[in-house]
Design a protein around this motif. Structure first.
Motif, short mmCIF file in Angstrom:
data_model
loop_
_atom_site.label_atom_id
_atom_site.label_comp_id
_atom_site.label_asym_id
_atom_site.label_seq_id
_atom_site.Cartn_x
_atom_site.Cartn_y
_atom_site.Cartn_z
N ASP A 106 47.48 -12.41 -79.90
CA ASP A 106 47.70 -12.26 -81.33
C ASP A 106 49.20 -12.13 -81.56
OD1 ASP A 106 46.16 -11.52 -84.03
OD2 ASP A 106 48.01 -10.35 -83.91
N MET A 107 49.70 -12.74 -82.64
CA MET A 107 51.14 -12.75 -82.90
C MET A 107 51.68 -11.37 -83.27
SD MET A 107 51.09 -14.43 -86.65
CE MET A 107 50.42 -13.49 -88.04
N SER A 108 50.77 -10.49 -83.74
CA SER A 108 51.31 -9.23 -84.25
C SER A 108 50.64 -7.99 -83.67
CB SER A 108 51.19 -9.19 -85.78
OG SER A 108 49.83 -9.35 -86.15
N ARG A 125 45.06 -15.43 -82.54
CA ARG A 125 43.89 -14.93 -83.25
C ARG A 125 44.13 -14.73 -84.74
NH1 ARG A 125 40.63 -10.81 -83.77
NH2 ARG A 125 38.59 -10.85 -82.75
N SER A 126 45.39 -14.42 -85.07
CA SER A 126 45.73 -14.21 -86.48
C SER A 126 45.73 -15.50 -87.28
CB SER A 126 47.13 -13.59 -86.59
OG SER A 126 47.05 -12.20 -86.63
N CYS A 127 46.02 -16.60 -86.60
CA CYS A 127 46.35 -17.82 -87.34
C CYS A 127 45.38 -18.94 -87.01
CB CYS A 127 47.79 -18.22 -87.05
SG CYS A 127 48.35 -19.57 -88.10
N LYS A 128 44.26 -18.95 -87.72
CA LYS A 128 43.24 -19.96 -87.46
C LYS A 128 43.74 -21.39 -87.70
CE LYS A 128 39.16 -17.05 -88.13
NZ LYS A 128 39.61 -15.70 -88.52
N PRO A 129 44.47 -21.64 -88.79
CA PRO A 129 44.85 -23.03 -89.06
C PRO A 129 45.70 -23.64 -87.93
CG PRO A 129 46.08 -21.54 -90.47
CD PRO A 129 44.98 -20.74 -89.83
N ASN A 130 46.47 -22.80 -87.24
CA ASN A 130 47.28 -23.34 -86.15
C ASN A 130 46.55 -23.34 -84.83
OD1 ASN A 130 49.98 -24.24 -86.83
ND2 ASN A 130 50.12 -22.24 -87.81
N LEU A 171 41.26 -10.66 -89.65
CA LEU A 171 42.12 -11.38 -90.60
C LEU A 171 43.52 -11.57 -90.04
CD1 LEU A 171 41.05 -9.50 -93.85
CD2 LEU A 171 40.33 -11.79 -93.11
N CYS A 172 44.26 -12.48 -90.66
CA CYS A 172 45.65 -12.72 -90.26
C CYS A 172 46.44 -11.42 -90.23
CB CYS A 172 46.30 -13.69 -91.26
SG CYS A 172 48.10 -13.72 -91.15
N GLY A 173 47.20 -11.22 -89.17
CA GLY A 173 47.93 -9.97 -88.96
C GLY A 173 48.97 -9.70 -90.05
N TYR A 174 49.60 -10.73 -90.57
CA TYR A 174 50.58 -10.51 -91.64
C TYR A 174 49.88 -9.89 -92.85
CZ TYR A 174 53.88 -13.67 -89.22
OH TYR A 174 54.73 -14.26 -88.32
N ALA A 175 48.72 -10.45 -93.15
CA ALA A 175 47.97 -9.95 -94.30
C ALA A 175 47.57 -8.49 -94.07
CB ALA A 175 46.73 -10.81 -94.54
N PRO A 181 56.45 -11.72 -98.34
CA PRO A 181 55.61 -10.74 -97.63
C PRO A 181 55.32 -11.13 -96.18
CG PRO A 181 54.74 -11.18 -99.81
CD PRO A 181 55.81 -12.17 -99.59
N GLU A 182 55.32 -12.42 -95.87
CA GLU A 182 55.09 -12.82 -94.47
C GLU A 182 56.19 -12.27 -93.58
OE1 GLU A 182 53.92 -17.29 -94.20
OE2 GLU A 182 54.47 -16.75 -96.24
N ASN A 183 57.41 -12.27 -94.14
CA ASN A 183 58.54 -11.74 -93.42
C ASN A 183 58.36 -10.26 -93.12
OD1 ASN A 183 60.66 -13.39 -92.74
ND2 ASN A 183 62.10 -12.08 -93.85
N HIS A 189 52.94 -21.72 -81.49
CA HIS A 189 53.71 -22.09 -82.65
C HIS A 189 54.55 -20.87 -83.02
CE1 HIS A 189 52.88 -21.47 -87.08
NE2 HIS A 189 53.48 -22.60 -87.19
N ILE A 190 53.90 -19.79 -83.57
CA ILE A 190 54.58 -18.54 -83.89
C ILE A 190 54.77 -17.76 -82.58
CG2 ILE A 190 54.33 -16.35 -85.17
CD1 ILE A 190 52.65 -17.81 -87.22
N PRO A 191 55.83 -16.98 -82.46
CA PRO A 191 55.96 -16.15 -81.25
C PRO A 191 55.04 -14.94 -81.32
CG PRO A 191 57.75 -15.66 -82.74
CD PRO A 191 56.96 -16.78 -83.38
N GLN A 211 50.21 -23.98 -96.01
CA GLN A 211 50.14 -23.38 -94.67
C GLN A 211 48.74 -23.02 -94.26
OE1 GLN A 211 53.29 -20.70 -96.15
NE2 GLN A 211 53.29 -20.00 -94.05
N CYS A 212 48.01 -22.38 -95.16
CA CYS A 212 46.74 -21.83 -94.74
C CYS A 212 45.93 -21.33 -95.91
CB CYS A 212 46.96 -20.67 -93.76
SG CYS A 212 47.71 -19.23 -94.54
N GLY A 213 44.71 -20.95 -95.61
CA GLY A 213 43.83 -20.38 -96.61
C GLY A 213 43.88 -18.86 -96.64
N SER A 214 44.59 -18.26 -95.68
CA SER A 214 44.69 -16.80 -95.64
C SER A 214 45.62 -16.29 -96.73
CB SER A 214 45.24 -16.33 -94.29
OG SER A 214 44.36 -16.67 -93.26
N LEU A 215 46.74 -17.00 -96.89
CA LEU A 215 47.72 -16.54 -97.86
C LEU A 215 47.15 -16.43 -99.28
CD1 LEU A 215 50.82 -18.40 -96.42
CD2 LEU A 215 50.64 -15.93 -96.73
N PRO A 216 46.43 -17.46 -99.76
CA PRO A 216 45.87 -17.31 -101.10
C PRO A 216 44.95 -16.09 -101.22
CG PRO A 216 45.56 -19.56 -100.32
CD PRO A 216 46.17 -18.79 -99.20
#
Ligand code: SF4
Ligand code: SF4
Lengths: 415, 399
Positions: A374-376, A344-349, A85-89, A56-58, A263-265, A118-123
């Motif tokens: 933000d990455m997304s 902004r999407s990715c707090k752990p990084n 929240l994380c943009g992927y989510a 799903p991240e993809n 890190h992420i583009p 990776q992170c706490g967002s995915l769970p």
């Protein structure tokens, strides 16, 4: 990506990925469970069990690259999910619950597997998806590694891998095949080896390949490591890189600087960034992100080896180790500066980057900059502001002189 | 009914105790600094939530649960993005101001991506003698227990090195009993507060719980016992027919505490919650038999659900709706710290489940160290009025 012939393998990649997605449909027709997994997940077990892994991240990254993240996000927001929240989510949740699918439809899972390395967002995202689809959820919990990895942490992860295999055996009604696991792990190691050789060409001056190319060619290392197709693909890409080197086709024409990106583009602005840097003779040569898949497995002790590789991901490490890893890239690739993306999407990084910038500059003497965005989601990206900061950074790079006369890539040998 | 003099006496003793508690809450760091020099003990700070304080206590140190300060936290801007939660920013800010320099150690639980990074930033910006991340498991299958026993062993060794005093099984068991006793007293008071609204205001009961995060437990137990002795005789505000609206809270903390004043002012009584400075803290007793480290692990794995953990079969939505029904609450208020990612992820499904059970909900996004008080009050008041108008006030508990 400008002023140079496109990669021929790009066509192969397209075909490969559409075959992969078609594989998902085939799996469904045959009653093979489709399982959601995270990017840093021991997918080797999923492939070995004959299940179909879906990322799903993809989906999130693709939707973002197509500039659709905010469209999907708004739907998630309408259901009460915050735009913090994380943009992927947000993309994933927004697509799951909507009737229309402008970025293609996210696959409905039969089971949801998640690893929190990776992170706490995915769970949280995956758990909410499991609730939404009414399917089982399984979390692989990966405690942070702050120095050397410990027996305690490794044993814990191995115990969970066994719980997961047990869970899969019960769901599929089939005994897990460890022989097949060894094969998959060997293929995965080979894929990672090729991928890293390809990434390392960015150390050459001038280089045929850089971070933005890697962002384009990374789909198979994320989704298909452990398959023959992925090995085949990266062999083809490597061959093409060799011929491009012979033909003196470089990633950035007139390359004068090499920089590190963390890190992420910014997916919807990939082209903008790529053109910004290449227009100034700068190659973004390395990023921790594309170097996430550097696994090397020992098939004689498969579960331990999976545990070591997957819990040891850079993002699951301490502040100090993560700083040192970035500096290692800077040294290995002979880089002249670094850009840290406060995403902004990715707090752990992102949390910690302000201090990391200062530490890295102090230790390496190189210029560095933190950009915000933000990455997304383009609602949280100001081109003007980012450009201002980057302009100052480029000025500093220029002051640092033309390419510092370093040994090619500080010791990376292109095979 | 108590006579005039008795009532006066009751009031003065209870007020005296509450006065002590309130004064300690005005500046918990200052309070702990004083206690440190008075008692000549080391102080180990900890951030929310789930730190096994019993280990700190058994190592001979005073545990100090840090829940942020009341001031602005602009010093943290240079280290932590302003889209991090105010809990992390405020605690870090206290550290940067030097308010926590008296600490001999600090424990941070890895419960989210903010706490994952906080220790590293803090250690870099303003190091303390001992700073340790507590790497607790985020799931509850059998594998978690074995791991957690090991992790608690690691933490124990670190604390022993910090204080120079061995944590024997005997000492740890004693600490567990002491802490269990405190939790039992707190639950008793919480029960009284719910049964006899007005006896202890919302502000008072949550102040009491918050103060238990740092007032030495031996003393806190005495204060609580005394308070209970005086309150149990009381019949003031007896029964459920007082016109109070019974409410439940969900979230991490109730901050700023003036939210409680506002609830008091509009005639609401909080009868249940799942806050880290509420039921999550006071309901978590550890078994007093068997190996004490195992007991702490056992306790951790059977805590009530919260956003930071995968509690497997124990679904937080069901837990919350059951809790509301059992306590007879007529409405639920989500108290969410802005930018708290775990809560933000749980919120939509939780709200949907609670509303599907016919319970009205309100969500307040809060910030530690400041809010526009007036606006909060208006929203709380409107919510309580809505319930008063629409539902049976003080509906008896469906126990
Ligand atoms: S972008 Fe960051 S927060 Fe989002 S899924 Fe990836 S690692 Fe997690
Ligand atoms: S309030 Fe939320 S985001 Fe902040 S530290 Fe606690 S769990 Fe993490």
């Amino acid at each position: 990506m400008t002023d140079r012939p496109p990669f021929k393998t790009a066509g192969l990649l397209k075909k490969l990925m559409s075959d992969y997605y078609a594989g998902g449909n085939r799996a469904r027709e045959k009653g093979i469970p489709l399982v959601w997994v995270t990017a840093v997940f021991p997918v080797e077990i999923v492939y070995a069990a004959g299940l179909f892994p879906y990322y799903p991240e993809n989906f999130g990254a693709l939707a973002a690259a197509r500039k659709l993240a905010h469209v999907l996000s708004v739907r998630a927001e309408a259901r009460g999910y915050s735009f913090d929240l994380c943009g992927y989510a947000r993309c994933g949740i927004g697509d799951s619950c909507a009737g229309e699918h402008p970025a293609g439809e996210i696959e409905r899972p039969d089971m949801v597997f998640c690893c929190n390395t990776q992170c706490g967002s995915l769970p949280k995202w995956f758990q909410s998806a499991a609730r939404f689809y009414g399917v089982p959820y399984f979390l692989l919990d990966s405690p942070m590694i702050e120095g050397a990895s410990t027996t305690l942490g490794r044993d814990y992860f191995v115990a969970q891998l066994k719980e997961m295999i047990d869970f899969i055996e019960i769901s599929t009604g089939r005994a897990f095949d460890f022989g097949r696991l060894a094969e998959v792990m060997a293929l995965s190691t080979e894929t990672c080896r090729l991928w890293n050789e390809i990434l390392d060409t960015a150390a050459l001056r001038p280089a045929p390949f850089g971070f933005f190319d890697a962002c384009f060619h990374m789909a198979p290392i994320v989704t298909m490591r452990g398959t023959r197709e992925a090995v085949w693909y990266y062999r083809e890409l490597k061959k093409e890189l060799e011929s491009r080197m012979a033909g003196k086709i470089h990633a950035v024409p007139g390359e004068r600087h090499k920089i590190y990106w963390d890190h992420i583009p910014v997916w919807p602005k990939l082209r903008w960034f790529s053109e910004y840097f290449s227009g100034r003779g700068a190659l973004v040569a390395a990023s921790q992100y594309t170097h996430s898949w550097t696994y090397s497995f020992d098939t004689s002790r498969p579960l331990e080896s999976l545990a070591e590789n997957y819990t040891g991901a850079y993002i699951n490490r301490s502040f100090e180790q993560r700083v040192q890893m970035k500096i290692n890239f800077i040294n290995r690739y002979g880089l002249d500066g670094f850009v840290l993306f406060s995403n902004r999407s990715c707090k752990p990084n992102s949390f910690g980057l302000y201090d990391k910038q200062k530490v890295i500059s102090r230790r390496t003497g190189l210029p560095g900059v933190v950009i915000e965005g933000d990455m997304s989601d383009l609602r949280f990206f100001s081109e003007e502001q980012v450009k201002q900061r980057l302009d100052v950074f480029i000025e500093q790079l220029e002051k640092g002189g033309e390419t510092q006369d370093k040994k090619q890539g500080g010791g990376i040998v292109w095979k | 009914m108590p006579g005039g003099t008795e009532e006066k006496e009751f009031k003065s003793i209870a007020e005296e105790i509450m006065g002590k508690i309130r004064r300690s809450l005005e500046d918990p760091a200052g309070y702990m600094r004083r206690r440190k020099s008075e008692r000549r003990q080391k102080v180990v700070g900890w951030l929310l939530t789930d730190i096994p304080e019993e280990l700190i206590h058994a190592a001979g140190a005073l545990p100090f649960g840090i829940t942020g300060g009341r001031e602005e936290h602009s010093r943290s801007d240079a280290h932590l993005q302003n889209w991090a939660c105010s809990m992390a920013r405020s605690c870090l800010d206290m550290g940067l101001q030097g308010k926590l320099s008296f600490l001999d150690g600090l424990l941070i639980p890895h419960i989210c991506d903010t706490t994952r990074n906080l220790g590293g930033i803090w250690r870099h910006a303003r190091p303390l003698a001992m700073m340790e991340n507590y790497l607790l498991p985020r799931q509850t299958r059998p594998s978690a227990k074995t791991y957690l026993v090991g992790e608690l062993g690691r933490l124990k060794a670190r604390l022993e090195r910090c204080t120079g005093s061995e944590i024997t099984a005997g000492k740890l068991s004693e600490s567990i009993s002491l802490y269990n006793w405190n939790r039992r007293l707190l639950r008793k008071l919480f029960g009284l507060h719910g049964e006899k609204p007005g006896l202890l205001s919302n502000r008072a009961i949550y102040d009491i719980i918050k103060s238990s995060l740092f007032i030495p437990k031996e003393e806190h137990n005495e204060l609580l016992q005394e308070l209970i002795d005086h309150l149990t005789g009381e019949t003031a505000g007896d029964g459920r027919n007082t016109g109070h609206v019974r409410l439940a809270l969900s979230g991490k903390v109730c901050d700023p505490p003036e939210i409680m004043d506002a609830l008091d002012a509009c005639g609401a009584v909080v009868v249940a919650d799942d806050l880290a400075t509420g039921q999550r803290y006071i309901s978590a007793e550890a078994p007093e038999t068997g190996d004490p480290i195992e007991a702490l692990a056992q306790r951790q794995l059977s805590r009530i659900p919260c956003a930071c953990f995968d509690t497997g079969e124990t679904d937080r939505r069901r837990f919350l709706t059951d809790l509301i029904k059992a306590s007879g609450a007529a409405g639920l208020i989500f108290l969410h710290l802005k930018y708290c990612e775990p809560e933000n992820f749980d919120y939509p499904d939780m709200r949907a489940a609670v509303e599907a059970a016919g319970i009205p909900c309100l969500r307040l996004e809060t910030d530690i160290g400041g809010v526009s008080q007036g606006q909060l009050e208006t929203r709380l008041q409107a919510f309580v009025e809505m319930i008063k108008g629409g539902t049976d006030v003080d509906r008896p508990a469906a126990l």
